[in-house]
Scaffold this motif. Structure first.
Motif, PDB file in Angstrom:
ATOM      1  N   HIS A 180      -8.105 -17.906  -8.819  1.00  0.00           N
ATOM      2  CA  HIS A 180      -7.019 -18.444  -9.629  1.00  0.00           C
ATOM      3  C   HIS A 180      -5.983 -19.136  -8.754  1.00  0.00           C
ATOM      4  CE1 HIS A 180      -3.088 -17.743 -11.964  1.00  0.00           C
ATOM      5  NE2 HIS A 180      -3.686 -18.798 -12.480  1.00  0.00           N
ATOM      6  N   VAL A 181      -5.589 -20.357  -9.163  1.00  0.00           N
ATOM      7  CA  VAL A 181      -4.534 -21.104  -8.481  1.00  0.00           C
ATOM      8  C   VAL A 181      -3.440 -21.406  -9.503  1.00  0.00           C
ATOM      9  CG1 VAL A 181      -3.931 -23.158  -7.147  1.00  0.00           C
ATOM     10  CG2 VAL A 181      -6.219 -22.146  -6.920  1.00  0.00           C
ATOM     11  N   PRO A 182      -2.330 -20.655  -9.480  1.00  0.00           N
ATOM     12  CA  PRO A 182      -1.257 -20.894 -10.468  1.00  0.00           C
ATOM     13  C   PRO A 182      -0.365 -22.055 -10.055  1.00  0.00           C
ATOM     14  CG  PRO A 182      -0.687 -19.049  -9.049  1.00  0.00           C
ATOM     15  CD  PRO A 182      -2.063 -19.491  -8.623  1.00  0.00           C
ATOM     16  N   TYR A 183       0.094 -22.798 -11.059  1.00  0.00           N
ATOM     17  CA  TYR A 183       1.018 -23.909 -10.832  1.00  0.00           C
ATOM     18  C   TYR A 183       2.290 -23.661 -11.634  1.00  0.00           C
ATOM     19  CZ  TYR A 183      -2.817 -26.537  -8.713  1.00  0.00           C
ATOM     20  OH  TYR A 183      -3.835 -26.953  -7.893  1.00  0.00           O
ATOM     21  N   LYS A 184       3.301 -24.457 -11.359  1.00  0.00           N
ATOM     22  CA  LYS A 184       4.552 -24.376 -12.107  1.00  0.00           C
ATOM     23  C   LYS A 184       4.496 -25.357 -13.276  1.00  0.00           C
ATOM     24  CE  LYS A 184       7.352 -22.934  -8.155  1.00  0.00           C
ATOM     25  NZ  LYS A 184       8.506 -23.253  -7.269  1.00  0.00           N
ATOM     26  N   GLY A 185       3.585 -25.101 -14.178  1.00  0.00           N
ATOM     27  CA  GLY A 185       3.426 -25.968 -15.343  1.00  0.00           C
ATOM     28  C   GLY A 185       2.053 -26.607 -15.392  1.00  0.00           C
ATOM     29  N   SER A 186       1.633 -26.973 -16.580  1.00  0.00           N
ATOM     30  CA  SER A 186       0.292 -27.511 -16.781  1.00  0.00           C
ATOM     31  C   SER A 186       0.126 -28.928 -16.234  1.00  0.00           C
ATOM     32  CB  SER A 186      -0.060 -27.495 -18.276  1.00  0.00           C
ATOM     33  OG  SER A 186       0.892 -28.232 -19.015  1.00  0.00           O
ATOM     34  N   ALA A 187       1.216 -29.714 -16.192  1.00  0.00           N
ATOM     35  CA  ALA A 187       1.110 -31.098 -15.731  1.00  0.00           C
ATOM     36  C   ALA A 187       0.656 -31.158 -14.271  1.00  0.00           C
ATOM     37  CB  ALA A 187       2.441 -31.819 -15.904  1.00  0.00           C
ATOM     38  N   GLN A 188       1.253 -30.330 -13.418  1.00  0.00           N
ATOM     39  CA  GLN A 188       0.884 -30.305 -12.008  1.00  0.00           C
ATOM     40  C   GLN A 188      -0.551 -29.801 -11.831  1.00  0.00           C
ATOM     41  OE1 GLN A 188       3.446 -27.886  -9.567  1.00  0.00           O
ATOM     42  NE2 GLN A 188       2.390 -28.385  -7.677  1.00  0.00           N
ATOM     43  N   ALA A 189      -0.916 -28.799 -12.611  1.00  0.00           N
ATOM     44  CA  ALA A 189      -2.280 -28.281 -12.545  1.00  0.00           C
ATOM     45  C   ALA A 189      -3.287 -29.351 -12.939  1.00  0.00           C
ATOM     46  CB  ALA A 189      -2.413 -27.059 -13.462  1.00  0.00           C
ATOM     47  N   MET A 190      -2.930 -30.131 -13.960  1.00  0.00           N
ATOM     48  CA  MET A 190      -3.832 -31.179 -14.426  1.00  0.00           C
ATOM     49  C   MET A 190      -4.035 -32.256 -13.361  1.00  0.00           C
ATOM     50  SD  MET A 190      -5.681 -31.886 -17.046  1.00  0.00           S
ATOM     51  CE  MET A 190      -4.910 -30.780 -18.220  1.00  0.00           C
ATOM     52  N   VAL A 191      -2.969 -32.608 -12.644  1.00  0.00           N
ATOM     53  CA  VAL A 191      -3.078 -33.601 -11.570  1.00  0.00           C
ATOM     54  C   VAL A 191      -4.071 -33.140 -10.506  1.00  0.00           C
ATOM     55  CG1 VAL A 191      -1.835 -34.703  -9.663  1.00  0.00           C
ATOM     56  CG2 VAL A 191      -0.795 -34.601 -11.931  1.00  0.00           C
ATOM     57  N   LEU A 193      -6.444 -30.920 -10.875  1.00  0.00           N
ATOM     58  CA  LEU A 193      -7.784 -30.823 -11.445  1.00  0.00           C
ATOM     59  C   LEU A 193      -8.472 -32.186 -11.409  1.00  0.00           C
ATOM     60  CD1 LEU A 193      -9.951 -29.154 -12.960  1.00  0.00           C
ATOM     61  CD2 LEU A 193      -8.807 -29.812 -15.094  1.00  0.00           C
ATOM     62  N   VAL A 194      -7.757 -33.211 -11.816  1.00  0.00           N
ATOM     63  CA  VAL A 194      -8.326 -34.570 -11.812  1.00  0.00           C
ATOM     64  C   VAL A 194      -8.659 -35.015 -10.386  1.00  0.00           C
ATOM     65  CG1 VAL A 194      -7.836 -37.001 -12.291  1.00  0.00           C
ATOM     66  CG2 VAL A 194      -7.225 -35.252 -13.977  1.00  0.00           C
ATOM     67  N   SER A 195      -7.802 -34.635  -9.424  1.00  0.00           N
ATOM     68  CA  SER A 195      -8.024 -35.052  -8.040  1.00  0.00           C
ATOM     69  C   SER A 195      -9.044 -34.177  -7.307  1.00  0.00           C
ATOM     70  CB  SER A 195      -6.700 -35.046  -7.267  1.00  0.00           C
ATOM     71  OG  SER A 195      -6.162 -33.736  -7.205  1.00  0.00           O
ATOM     72  N   GLY A 196      -9.419 -33.055  -7.923  1.00  0.00           N
ATOM     73  CA  GLY A 196     -10.458 -32.220  -7.340  1.00  0.00           C
ATOM     74  C   GLY A 196      -9.974 -31.091  -6.461  1.00  0.00           C
ATOM     75  N   HIS A 197      -8.673 -30.866  -6.380  1.00  0.00           N
ATOM     76  CA  HIS A 197      -8.158 -29.747  -5.584  1.00  0.00           C
ATOM     77  C   HIS A 197      -8.512 -28.407  -6.238  1.00  0.00           C
ATOM     78  CE1 HIS A 197      -6.130 -32.318  -2.765  1.00  0.00           C
ATOM     79  NE2 HIS A 197      -5.475 -32.939  -3.728  1.00  0.00           N
ATOM     80  N   VAL A 198      -8.583 -28.388  -7.561  1.00  0.00           N
ATOM     81  CA  VAL A 198      -9.183 -27.273  -8.297  1.00  0.00           C
ATOM     82  C   VAL A 198     -10.291 -27.864  -9.148  1.00  0.00           C
ATOM     83  CG1 VAL A 198      -7.126 -25.812  -8.313  1.00  0.00           C
ATOM     84  CG2 VAL A 198      -7.476 -27.444 -10.162  1.00  0.00           C
ATOM     85  N   GLN A 199     -11.255 -27.044  -9.495  1.00  0.00           N
ATOM     86  CA  GLN A 199     -12.441 -27.588 -10.188  1.00  0.00           C
ATOM     87  C   GLN A 199     -12.507 -27.242 -11.671  1.00  0.00           C
ATOM     88  OE1 GLN A 199     -13.062 -25.357  -7.330  1.00  0.00           O
ATOM     89  NE2 GLN A 199     -12.585 -27.153  -6.074  1.00  0.00           N
ATOM     90  N   ILE A 200     -11.770 -26.213 -12.081  1.00  0.00           N
ATOM     91  CA  ILE A 200     -11.930 -25.672 -13.434  1.00  0.00           C
ATOM     92  C   ILE A 200     -10.552 -25.416 -14.041  1.00  0.00           C
ATOM     93  CG2 ILE A 200     -12.957 -23.790 -14.804  1.00  0.00           C
ATOM     94  CD1 ILE A 200     -14.639 -23.149 -12.231  1.00  0.00           C
ATOM     95  N   MET A 201     -10.466 -25.544 -15.359  1.00  0.00           N
ATOM     96  CA  MET A 201      -9.201 -25.216 -16.021  1.00  0.00           C
ATOM     97  C   MET A 201      -9.418 -25.023 -17.521  1.00  0.00           C
ATOM     98  SD  MET A 201      -5.600 -27.300 -15.795  1.00  0.00           S
ATOM     99  CE  MET A 201      -4.168 -26.831 -16.767  1.00  0.00           C
ATOM    100  N   PHE A 202      -8.677 -24.083 -18.084  1.00  0.00           N
ATOM    101  CA  PHE A 202      -8.566 -23.937 -19.528  1.00  0.00           C
ATOM    102  C   PHE A 202      -7.256 -24.602 -19.948  1.00  0.00           C
ATOM    103  CE2 PHE A 202     -11.517 -20.480 -18.764  1.00  0.00           C
ATOM    104  CZ  PHE A 202     -12.315 -20.465 -19.896  1.00  0.00           C
TER     105      PHE A 202
END
Length: 322
Positions: A180-191, A193-202
């Protein structure tokens, strides 16, 4: 003195008017507390209901947005409001089922301090992956994760939120090791995810439709108990892992002690509203679906959900916040 009188008059004109003895319910405006700001899922669903409920009752039902504190601020306000039927609460999964296990102390109890009115809707969270990940189904994702333990990351909007716990539920049910990699909000997590720093997301379906259309993210499955009418071609995780359900649900509640006849009136009217075709269509356009339960069924469901998420949180060893 004049200011005080004006304030009193305004309160009476909206939420606090004193009903005449024996007056039929309702005889003045009702407020529906939403523990989020305008524009989110709970706010959208609440406004769809409030407009129509007001027309049925002959009194305004006014959405009162009270965001903050992980929904605790709004929930506390609703729980301690006068139980007279003139305060309703828009309760969701996090507020009613997750928070009790995420906090050592809460200023409200989802079961003791609230009276269930009706379950109204469900929102499908979707499991998406970066297209570079060579998986196209839940079965393939599980197989890949088992072949590469600890090498896959899943992002979320923060510790203890619905996206985080959906990932923990997947880990538990599938027996896989993903980080699990937590972010401070979904927008940063989405960025990331798209760039490939994380591979999976709900995440909520509505939040990723542009990325899905642009092929910058690949949808794998929906996390609801069944396929979503909004995207019926996408399978549900439960088709691979029976019983899996990490959807976000929305219910209407009132403070504990609200008179049974008022609960009955509100429940019947809200259930009728949610069964209307135009309401279903409007919800679907926003990425949600009607999901109707009466008071007793909703009450039992909240207890069941509370137990489910308590186990997920315990198994994941997520510490409770002060």
């Amino acid at each position: 003195m004049r200011t005080a009188l004006l304030a009193w008059a305004f309160a009476c004109a909206t939420f606090g008017a004193v009903p005449a003895a024996g007056a039929a319910y309702p005889d003045h405006a009702i407020r529906m507390i939403v523990p989020f700001g305008p524009g989110g899922g709970a706010d959208i669903v609440s406004r769809i209901i409030s407009q129509r409920l007001g027309a049925m009752l002959g009194q305004a039902v006014i959405v009162d947005n009270r965001p903050g504190g992980g929904t605790i601020i709004g929930a506390e306000m609703a729980a301690h409001a006068k139980p007279d039927g003139y305060t309703l609460f828009s309760g969701i999964t996090g507020t009613m089922a997750i928070n009790p296990s995420m906090y050592k102390r809460l200023p409200y109890d989802p079961v003791k301090d609230f009276t269930p009115i009706a379950m109204v809707a469900v929102g499908s969270n979707v499991l998406v992956v970066n297209p570079a990940l060579p998986v196209h189904s839940v079965a393939e994702l599980i197989a890949y994760a088992k072949a590469n333990p600890g090498k896959l990351n899943f992002g979320s909007s923060g510790i203890g939120g619905a996206p985080h716990l959906a990932g923990e539920l997947l880990k538990s049910r599938a027996g896989i090791d993903i980080v699990h990699v937590p972010y401070k909000g979904s927008a940063q997590a989405m960025v990331d995810l798209v760039s490939g720093h994380v591979q999976i997301m709900f995440t909520g379906l509505g939040a990723v439709i542009p990325q899905i259309k642009n092929n910058t993210l690949r949808p794998i499955a929906v996390a609801s108990a069944e396929r979503s009418k909004a995207i019926p071609e996408l399978p549900a995780i439960s088709e691979t892992l029976p019983g899996f359900n990490a959807s976000t649900w929305f219910g209407v509640f009132a403070p504990a002690g609200t008179p049974p006849d008022v609960v009955d009136t509100l429940s019947k009217d809200i259930v009728e509203i949610m069964q209307r075709p135009d309401v279903g269509k409007e919800l679907l356009e926003q990425g949600y679906e009607p999901w109707v339960m009466g008071p007793r069924q909703l009450g039992d469901f909240v207890i069941e959900e509370r137990g489910k998420w308590a186990k997920v949180i315990k198994d994941a060893r997520i510490p409770a916040a002060d």
